[in-house]
Write an enzyme that holds these catalytic residues in place. Structure first.
Site, PDB file in Angstrom:
ATOM      1  N   VAL A 107       3.974   3.326  11.620  1.00  0.00           N
ATOM      2  CA  VAL A 107       4.378   3.324  10.214  1.00  0.00           C
ATOM      3  C   VAL A 107       3.161   3.231   9.304  1.00  0.00           C
ATOM      4  O   VAL A 107       3.083   3.914   8.274  1.00  0.00           O
ATOM      5  CB  VAL A 107       5.358   2.161   9.935  1.00  0.00           C
ATOM      6  N   GLU A 108       2.201   2.414   9.675  1.00  0.00           N
ATOM      7  CA  GLU A 108       1.042   2.194   8.822  1.00  0.00           C
ATOM      8  C   GLU A 108       0.171   3.437   8.679  1.00  0.00           C
ATOM      9  O   GLU A 108      -0.191   3.813   7.559  1.00  0.00           O
ATOM     10  CB  GLU A 108       0.190   1.040   9.371  1.00  0.00           C
ATOM     11  N   THR A 109      -0.203   4.055   9.799  1.00  0.00           N
ATOM     12  CA  THR A 109      -1.217   5.115   9.727  1.00  0.00           C
ATOM     13  C   THR A 109      -0.902   6.332  10.582  1.00  0.00           C
ATOM     14  O   THR A 109      -1.785   7.155  10.816  1.00  0.00           O
ATOM     15  CB  THR A 109      -2.596   4.577  10.164  1.00  0.00           C
ATOM     16  N   HIS A 156       0.855  -1.112   0.000  1.00  0.00           N
ATOM     17  CA  HIS A 156       0.000   0.000   0.000  1.00  0.00           C
ATOM     18  C   HIS A 156       0.909   1.182   0.000  1.00  0.00           C
ATOM     19  O   HIS A 156       1.502   1.495   0.959  1.00  0.00           O
ATOM     20  CB  HIS A 156      -0.837  -0.036   1.243  1.00  0.00           C
ATOM     21  N   TYR A 189      10.782  -1.755   5.304  1.00  0.00           N
ATOM     22  CA  TYR A 189       9.598  -1.574   6.147  1.00  0.00           C
ATOM     23  C   TYR A 189       9.832  -2.176   7.529  1.00  0.00           C
ATOM     24  O   TYR A 189       9.546  -1.558   8.548  1.00  0.00           O
ATOM     25  CB  TYR A 189       8.395  -2.234   5.478  1.00  0.00           C
TER      26      TYR A 189
END
Length: 366
Positions: free
Chosen positions: A144-146, A22, A341
Site C-alpha cells: 500500500v505504501e510504495t 502522505h 488504510y
C-alpha cells in the site's frame, strides 16, 4: 509521539483519521505532474534571517555542527506547491471504502506482492518469528505504501521538510501543531543525514521515505538493521524495511495470533449504534457489551479475548460497511490513522497470501 510513519493526518481521501497522511504516490496523472513541478521549482532559502535562526535552533537541539546545518538549510529549496498539499480540501471528498479498496486490491499490486514475498520469503519468515507479526501484514503495508518500492516519492526530503517548517500554511486548522511536527522531523532528518553523510534522500511531499515510507522520527525510533550489514537503509534495502515494519507494529502493541477484525451484523431490535460508534476505532467494548448493544458476531468472534470497536466505512451514497475491530486492527491504524488504510493493508496482504498459495498449488500440480 502519536504521529507515525507516513504523516498520518494528511490523508484526505477516505482516511478515517483527521483528514497522515502522505497523499504519497497514489495520485492522478495530473497530480503527479503538479507534484513534480512543485518538487523542482523554487528558490533556495539562502542565508535569510528565518533560515539561519532555524538552522541554529536545530543544530543546538540535535547536537549538530552549526555551520553544517546552516549550509544545508541555506541550500534547501522552497517548494511552492507543497504547502497547499497539506491543507484539508475546501470541499471534502465523500469517503468510499469500495473505491478506496479498488486502488490497492487489484491484480498488478497482488502480483507484485507475490513476487516480493517470493524474493524475500526468508526475511519475512524471520520477521514473523522475531516480532510475531504475520508476513502478510508486512507485505500489505509495503504494498500500500510504495507498491513494493516502485513509488517512494520524488521530493528531496530536505526541501519538503524545510518548506513545511518555514512556510507551513497558516490557514491550516492545526497550523501551530503541524508546523512544530515538521520542524521536529527536519531535525531528525538532518541528524540522520549528518550521520550518514547524505542529504540527497527523496521521499513524499511530507518527508516520508523508503520502502515503508517512514518519517525521520519513525526511522529513529523503529528502524532496524535487519540484514545485519551494520547500517540501516530503508531506501535501498527491502530487508531492513521488512524488519522495521514488523518492529513498528510490535512497538505499538501487536498481539501475536489475534485477528485484526471480525465480520459484524446487527440486531435492529436492540441496536444502539451511536454508543457503539462513539469511541471510533479504539477498542472499548467487551464481547458481552458489544453484543448487548445490538452487534451480532459469529462463533469465532464470540470467543475473542479482548476489546472490540465498531468500525464504520462509508461507501459514498450506498450503505456503509462495518467490521468489529480488535486491538490489532487499532495497531495497524497507528501506521496511518485511517480505518480505510488499515483494512486495505489487511486485505492486500491476505490477497497476496492467497495468490501465493494458489500459485504454489498450480506449480505442484505440474
Amino acid at each position: 509521539m502519536r504521529m507515525t510513519a507516513t504523516l498520518l493526518l494528511l490523508m484526505v481521501f477516505a482516511g478515517g483519521a483527521s483528514a497522515k497522511s502522505h497523499a504519497k504516490s497514489h495520485k492522478t496523472a495530473a497530480h503527479k505532474a503538479a507534484a513534480h513541478k512543485a518538487s523542482t521549482q523554487g528558490l533556495a532559502y539562502g542565508k535569510t534571517t528565518a533560515a539561519t535562526a532555524l538552522a541554529d535552533e536545530l543544530a543546538q537541539q540535535y547536537n549538530l555542527p552549526k555551520a553544517w546545518v546552516r549550509e544545508q538549510i541555506s541550500k534547501a529549496q522552497f517548494l511552492k506547491g507543497v504547502p497547499k498539499m497539506v491543507l484539508p480540501p475546501s470541499v471534502p471528498t465523500a469517503k468510499n471504502w469500495r473505491a478506496y479498496r479498488e486502488r490497492f486490491i487489484e491484480s498488478r499490486r497482488i502480483d507484485a506482492g507475490t513476487q516480493f514475498w517470493q524474493t524475500h520469503q526468508a526475511a519475512l519468515a524471520r520477521a514473523e518469528h522475531t516480532y510475531g507479526v504475520p508476513a502478510e501484514m508486512i507485505v500489505g503495508v509495503i504494498g500500500v505504501e510504495t507498491f513494493y518500492g516502485q513509488n517512494m516519492g520524488n521530493y528531496r526530503v530536505l526541501d519538503a521538510l524545510t518548506t513545511l517548517t518555514l512556510n507551513f500554511p497558516s490557514a491550516h486548522p492545526r497550523a501551530v501543531e503541524r508546523q512544530a511536527f515538521f520542524k521536529s522531523e527536519l531535525g531528525h532528518f538532518l541528524a540522520q543525514a549528518h550521520s550518514q553523510g547524505d542529504v540527497s534522500a527523496k521521499g513524499s511531499f511530507a518527508g516520508a521515505m523508503g520502502w515503508p515510507q517512514f518519517m525521520p522520527s519513525s526511522t529513529a525510533k523503529f528502524a532496524v538493521d535487519f540484514d545485519g550489514d551494520g547500517r540501516i537503509d530503508l531506501r535501498h534495502n527491502p530487508v531492513d524495511a521488512i524488519g522495521s515494519v514488523a518492529n513498528y507494529f510490535k512497538a505499538f502493541g501487536w498481539q501475536t495470533g489475534m485477528p485484526t477484525h471480525y465480520p459484524v451484523g446487527f440486531d435492529e431490535t436492540r441496536l444502539d449504534k451511536p454508543t457503539l460508534l462513539a469511541p471510533d476505532i479504539l477498542p472499548s467494548f467487551s464481547v458481552s457489551n458489544f453484543t448487548a448493544k445490538g452487534a451480532v458476531l459469529d462463533e469465532q468472534a464470540q470467543q475473542h479475548n479482548g476489546l472490540l470497536a465498531l468500525v464504520e466505512l462509508f461507501n459514498g451514497n450506498d450503505a456503509p460497511s462495518y467490521v468489529a475491530g480488535t486491538d490489532n486492527f487499532y495497531v495497524v491504524t497507528r501506521y496511518n490513522w485511517s480505518s480505510y488504510y488499515a483494512l486495505a493493508v489487511i486485505e492486500l496482504g491476505q490477497a497476496v497470501k492467497a495468490n501465493r498459495a494458489s500459485n504454489s498449488v498450480v506449480s505442484n500440480a505440474r
